[in-house]
Design a protein around this motif. Sequence first.
Motif, PDB file in Angstrom:
ATOM      1  N   GLN A 275       0.848  -1.196   0.000  1.00 42.38           N
ATOM      2  CA  GLN A 275       0.000   0.000   0.000  1.00 42.38           C
ATOM      3  C   GLN A 275       0.881   1.244   0.000  1.00 42.38           C
ATOM      4  OE1 GLN A 275      -3.648   0.799   2.615  1.00 42.38           O
ATOM      5  NE2 GLN A 275      -2.085   1.952   3.733  1.00 42.38           N
ATOM      6  N   PHE A 276       0.664   2.146  -0.976  1.00 43.84           N
ATOM      7  CA  PHE A 276       1.297   3.457  -0.948  1.00 43.84           C
ATOM      8  C   PHE A 276       0.631   4.276   0.158  1.00 43.84           C
ATOM      9  CE2 PHE A 276       2.037   2.733  -5.666  1.00 43.84           C
ATOM     10  CZ  PHE A 276       3.427   2.624  -5.563  1.00 43.84           C
ATOM     11  N   ASN A 277       1.439   4.743   1.139  1.00 44.19           N
ATOM     12  CA  ASN A 277       0.891   5.502   2.256  1.00 44.19           C
ATOM     13  C   ASN A 277       0.991   7.009   2.015  1.00 44.19           C
ATOM     14  OD1 ASN A 277       0.393   3.140   3.611  1.00 44.19           O
ATOM     15  ND2 ASN A 277       2.168   3.292   4.973  1.00 44.19           N
ATOM     16  N   HIS A 278      -0.047   7.720   2.392  1.00 44.06           N
ATOM     17  CA  HIS A 278      -0.134   9.190   2.396  1.00 44.06           C
ATOM     18  C   HIS A 278       0.781   9.864   1.374  1.00 44.06           C
ATOM     19  CE1 HIS A 278       3.374   8.558   4.926  1.00 44.06           C
ATOM     20  NE2 HIS A 278       2.635   8.139   5.948  1.00 44.06           N
ATOM     21  N   PRO A 279       0.572   9.625   0.068  1.00 42.69           N
ATOM     22  CA  PRO A 279       1.418  10.288  -0.930  1.00 42.69           C
ATOM     23  C   PRO A 279       1.200  11.810  -0.907  1.00 42.69           C
ATOM     24  CG  PRO A 279      -0.437   9.211  -1.996  1.00 42.69           C
ATOM     25  CD  PRO A 279      -0.475   8.798  -0.558  1.00 42.69           C
ATOM     26  N   CYS A 280       2.272  12.544  -0.736  1.00 49.44           N
ATOM     27  CA  CYS A 280       2.196  14.007  -0.695  1.00 49.44           C
ATOM     28  C   CYS A 280       3.618  14.546  -0.734  1.00 49.44           C
ATOM     29  CB  CYS A 280       1.470  14.495   0.565  1.00 49.44           C
ATOM     30  SG  CYS A 280       2.262  13.976   2.106  1.00 49.44           S
ATOM     31  N   ASP A 281       3.755  15.844  -0.881  1.00 47.82           N
ATOM     32  CA  ASP A 281       5.079  16.453  -0.945  1.00 47.82           C
ATOM     33  C   ASP A 281       5.859  16.249   0.350  1.00 47.82           C
ATOM     34  OD1 ASP A 281       4.612  17.313  -3.520  1.00 47.82           O
ATOM     35  OD2 ASP A 281       3.917  19.311  -2.909  1.00 47.82           O
ATOM     36  N   GLY A 284       6.527  12.158   0.355  1.00 48.37           N
ATOM     37  CA  GLY A 284       7.060  11.628  -0.886  1.00 48.37           C
ATOM     38  C   GLY A 284       5.977  11.067  -1.788  1.00 48.37           C
ATOM     39  N   THR A 285       6.252  11.087  -3.073  1.00 49.90           N
ATOM     40  CA  THR A 285       5.295  10.586  -4.071  1.00 49.90           C
ATOM     41  C   THR A 285       5.925   9.492  -4.936  1.00 49.90           C
ATOM     42  OG1 THR A 285       5.902  12.375  -5.589  1.00 49.90           O
ATOM     43  CG2 THR A 285       4.007  12.755  -4.149  1.00 49.90           C
ATOM     44  N   PHE A 286       6.854   8.731  -4.336  1.00 48.98           N
ATOM     45  CA  PHE A 286       7.361   7.508  -4.950  1.00 48.98           C
ATOM     46  C   PHE A 286       7.944   7.764  -6.341  1.00 48.98           C
ATOM     47  CE2 PHE A 286       3.720   6.915  -2.176  1.00 48.98           C
ATOM     48  CZ  PHE A 286       4.318   6.228  -1.138  1.00 48.98           C
ATOM     49  N   ASN A 287       8.904   8.683  -6.332  1.00 48.03           N
ATOM     50  CA  ASN A 287       9.576   9.078  -7.585  1.00 48.03           C
ATOM     51  C   ASN A 287       8.561   9.496  -8.645  1.00 48.03           C
ATOM     52  OD1 ASN A 287      11.950   8.480  -6.288  1.00 48.03           O
ATOM     53  ND2 ASN A 287      12.292   6.532  -7.347  1.00 48.03           N
ATOM     54  N   ASP A 288       7.620  10.338  -8.187  1.00 44.11           N
ATOM     55  CA  ASP A 288       6.576  10.856  -9.082  1.00 44.11           C
ATOM     56  C   ASP A 288       5.751   9.725  -9.692  1.00 44.11           C
ATOM     57  OD1 ASP A 288       5.262  13.118 -10.181  1.00 44.11           O
ATOM     58  OD2 ASP A 288       6.253  12.755 -12.107  1.00 44.11           O
ATOM     59  N   LYS A 314      -9.413  17.947   8.619  1.00 47.88           N
ATOM     60  CA  LYS A 314      -8.060  18.320   9.014  1.00 47.88           C
ATOM     61  C   LYS A 314      -7.057  17.187   8.785  1.00 47.88           C
ATOM     62  CE  LYS A 314      -9.632  21.717  12.414  1.00 47.88           C
ATOM     63  NZ  LYS A 314      -9.626  22.144  13.832  1.00 47.88           N
ATOM     64  N   ASN A 315      -7.498  16.112   8.164  1.00 44.27           N
ATOM     65  CA  ASN A 315      -6.604  15.006   7.851  1.00 44.27           C
ATOM     66  C   ASN A 315      -6.100  15.116   6.408  1.00 44.27           C
ATOM     67  OD1 ASN A 315      -6.789  13.480  10.388  1.00 44.27           O
ATOM     68  ND2 ASN A 315      -8.934  13.202   9.822  1.00 44.27           N
ATOM     69  N   ARG A 316      -5.132  14.287   6.075  1.00 43.99           N
ATOM     70  CA  ARG A 316      -4.554  14.324   4.732  1.00 43.99           C
ATOM     71  C   ARG A 316      -5.490  13.654   3.731  1.00 43.99           C
ATOM     72  NH1 ARG A 316      -0.326  12.674   8.001  1.00 43.99           N
ATOM     73  NH2 ARG A 316       1.340  14.208   8.286  1.00 43.99           N
ATOM     74  N   LYS A 317      -5.632  14.290   2.564  1.00 39.68           N
ATOM     75  CA  LYS A 317      -6.406  13.719   1.462  1.00 39.68           C
ATOM     76  C   LYS A 317      -5.490  13.605   0.240  1.00 39.68           C
ATOM     77  CE  LYS A 317     -10.255  14.057   3.900  1.00 39.68           C
ATOM     78  NZ  LYS A 317     -11.388  14.874   3.445  1.00 39.68           N
ATOM     79  N   ALA A 318      -5.605  12.506  -0.469  1.00 42.23           N
ATOM     80  CA  ALA A 318      -4.755  12.281  -1.633  1.00 42.23           C
ATOM     81  C   ALA A 318      -5.574  11.800  -2.822  1.00 42.23           C
ATOM     82  CB  ALA A 318      -3.652  11.276  -1.296  1.00 42.23           C
ATOM     83  N   HIS A 319      -6.768  12.372  -2.987  1.00 44.43           N
ATOM     84  CA  HIS A 319      -7.610  11.994  -4.130  1.00 44.43           C
ATOM     85  C   HIS A 319      -6.914  12.326  -5.451  1.00 44.43           C
ATOM     86  CE1 HIS A 319     -11.433  12.423  -1.399  1.00 44.43           C
ATOM     87  NE2 HIS A 319     -10.566  11.525  -0.965  1.00 44.43           N
ATOM     88  N   ASP A 320      -6.215  13.465  -5.477  1.00 44.62           N
ATOM     89  CA  ASP A 320      -5.519  13.849  -6.707  1.00 44.62           C
ATOM     90  C   ASP A 320      -4.370  12.900  -7.012  1.00 44.62           C
ATOM     91  OD1 ASP A 320      -4.170  14.718  -4.425  1.00 44.62           O
ATOM     92  OD2 ASP A 320      -3.346  16.495  -5.406  1.00 44.62           O
ATOM     93  N   MET A 321      -3.687  12.421  -5.976  1.00 47.70           N
ATOM     94  CA  MET A 321      -2.588  11.473  -6.173  1.00 47.70           C
ATOM     95  C   MET A 321      -3.105  10.114  -6.660  1.00 47.70           C
ATOM     96  SD  MET A 321       0.470  12.751  -5.483  1.00 47.70           S
ATOM     97  CE  MET A 321      -0.124  14.027  -6.592  1.00 47.70           C
ATOM     98  N   TYR A 322      -4.288   9.753  -6.205  1.00 47.98           N
ATOM     99  CA  TYR A 322      -4.913   8.511  -6.676  1.00 47.98           C
ATOM    100  C   TYR A 322      -5.163   8.591  -8.178  1.00 47.98           C
ATOM    101  CZ  TYR A 322      -8.466   4.805  -7.012  1.00 47.98           C
ATOM    102  OH  TYR A 322      -9.189   3.689  -7.361  1.00 47.98           O
ATOM    103  N   ASP A 327      -3.523   7.289 -13.788  1.00 51.54           N
ATOM    104  CA  ASP A 327      -3.177   7.773 -15.124  1.00 51.54           C
ATOM    105  C   ASP A 327      -1.755   7.373 -15.523  1.00 51.54           C
ATOM    106  OD1 ASP A 327      -5.602   8.989 -15.773  1.00 51.54           O
ATOM    107  OD2 ASP A 327      -5.086  10.832 -14.717  1.00 51.54           O
ATOM    108  N   LYS A 328      -0.895   7.122 -14.534  1.00 51.67           N
ATOM    109  CA  LYS A 328       0.467   6.673 -14.806  1.00 51.67           C
ATOM    110  C   LYS A 328       0.528   5.177 -15.135  1.00 51.67           C
ATOM    111  CE  LYS A 328       3.521  10.127 -13.774  1.00 51.67           C
ATOM    112  NZ  LYS A 328       4.866  10.379 -14.335  1.00 51.67           N
ATOM    113  N   GLY A 329      -0.605   4.500 -14.983  1.00 47.92           N
ATOM    114  CA  GLY A 329      -0.636   3.079 -15.329  1.00 47.92           C
ATOM    115  C   GLY A 329      -0.711   2.120 -14.165  1.00 47.92           C
TER     116      GLY A 329
END
Length: 475
Positions: A275-281, A284-288, A314-322, A327-329
Amino acid sequence: MLKKILFIFITAFLLVGFSFINNNDTIATMSNSMSLRKNTGANKSSPDIISVSPSKCQQYIIRKPSIHIKYKDEDGIDTSSIKLFVNYKDVTKDCKITNEKILYTPTKKFKRGSQIVKFEVSDVLKNKKSFEWYFTVGTPIYNHYRGLLHAHTSASDGHGTYSDAYYMAREKAKLDFFAITEHSNMLDNYLDCSLEDASASSEWNDLIKTRNKFILNENFIALSGFEMTYPHHVQDNVGHINIFNSNGFTCSEHPDMNLDNFYKLIYNQDGLIGQFNHPCDEFGTFNDFKYSPYGDSVISLLEVGNGYNPDITKNRKAHDMYQYALDKGWHLAPTCGQDNHRIDFGVANEFRTVVLSTDLSKDAIYDSFKKMRVYSTEDKNIKIDYTINDLPIGSTLRNPSKLNFSICAIDKDYNDKVKEIQVISNKGEIVKRKKYNSNLAKLEFTLKPEKNKFYYVKVIQNLNKTSLSAPIWIK
């Protein structure tokens, strides 16, 4: 003289008698008038629903059930006001209606899944009653199990013991499954451990023993894993990844443990799930999200909601990273995790990960994670069913002639209204959306297939609580 007195007495008696009779008539008239006003006064109570069949939430029934509704009202039913809607379609003209009941017999079989029924009726005084419920036809293929996949105790950088965590998750939060995932580089003797063998770490072995004590098959599944933690206070930070179903653990401090090598390492192990955890700046975003076929074969989950703040905004959301990773495959399902560091395991907020599984066992749950039969939610009990051509989330359809979408979102808490359902595809395109204001919502439509597309569902409730499903891919 005597005759004159007798005449006066008789006349007076008759006058008093007539007056008494007239007064009684007046009293009777007033009483009748008051009674009439009382009986014909405005009655504000609406008709009563006596029974419905199939009953509310009923399951495992035939594909073509008749719908019966019984009702009554003291003032009388206005049969012309009666309306029946089945999956939003007005079927009133096909019903048999009396002053006491309505009967609808469908001409075609229902599709497998939840059916939403709405009934409206008024009495002769225009007092209206509206009643909505759902039932399910066909034996469900999968059950919906709710849990969490990201938590820390005092063995790494959290608080509480392993027993505290599993106990609270099972007994207080009433979760179906719960995983403890310590930072691997904070466990004792971490440099002496590997994915195949972590016997050198007493904390890891204590986790396994405690986990096994709390498992109650068909009631609660205690899970364990580790969080592969790359440093995040550095330039070009990588990120954190949870790994489940391993015999041991590894850490980023091992030589040559860059992300590409880690992907290859977990690829060469049987049965692992990532599982990719909390992707964010910040982390980290796993080498983009550079695509790796090795990583894609193991990592099937991405944490779109992360945090233990009771105020979910107030928690982290990563809908855009999903969306970005899809889209990256990458082939991923969304999860919500509390990432507990306090003694609030499972009870911190309503973040939940829901898995569609044949039964509540470790093997079945892990199989569903691997096949991405998963959706994330910020509501503790919403139930979402989503299929294309009767295949569930996480599926891949190859060369279909058409795409029949079926989406149903149900929340048993009446005040938790579904506000909108969206179907989202590549590059964030919303291919279908519909607004609601109900705790029962259904959307069905058909599209022409396009190759190399994916479609996932977003459900938005009041208070902006959001749920996301795994996609269904079209090849």
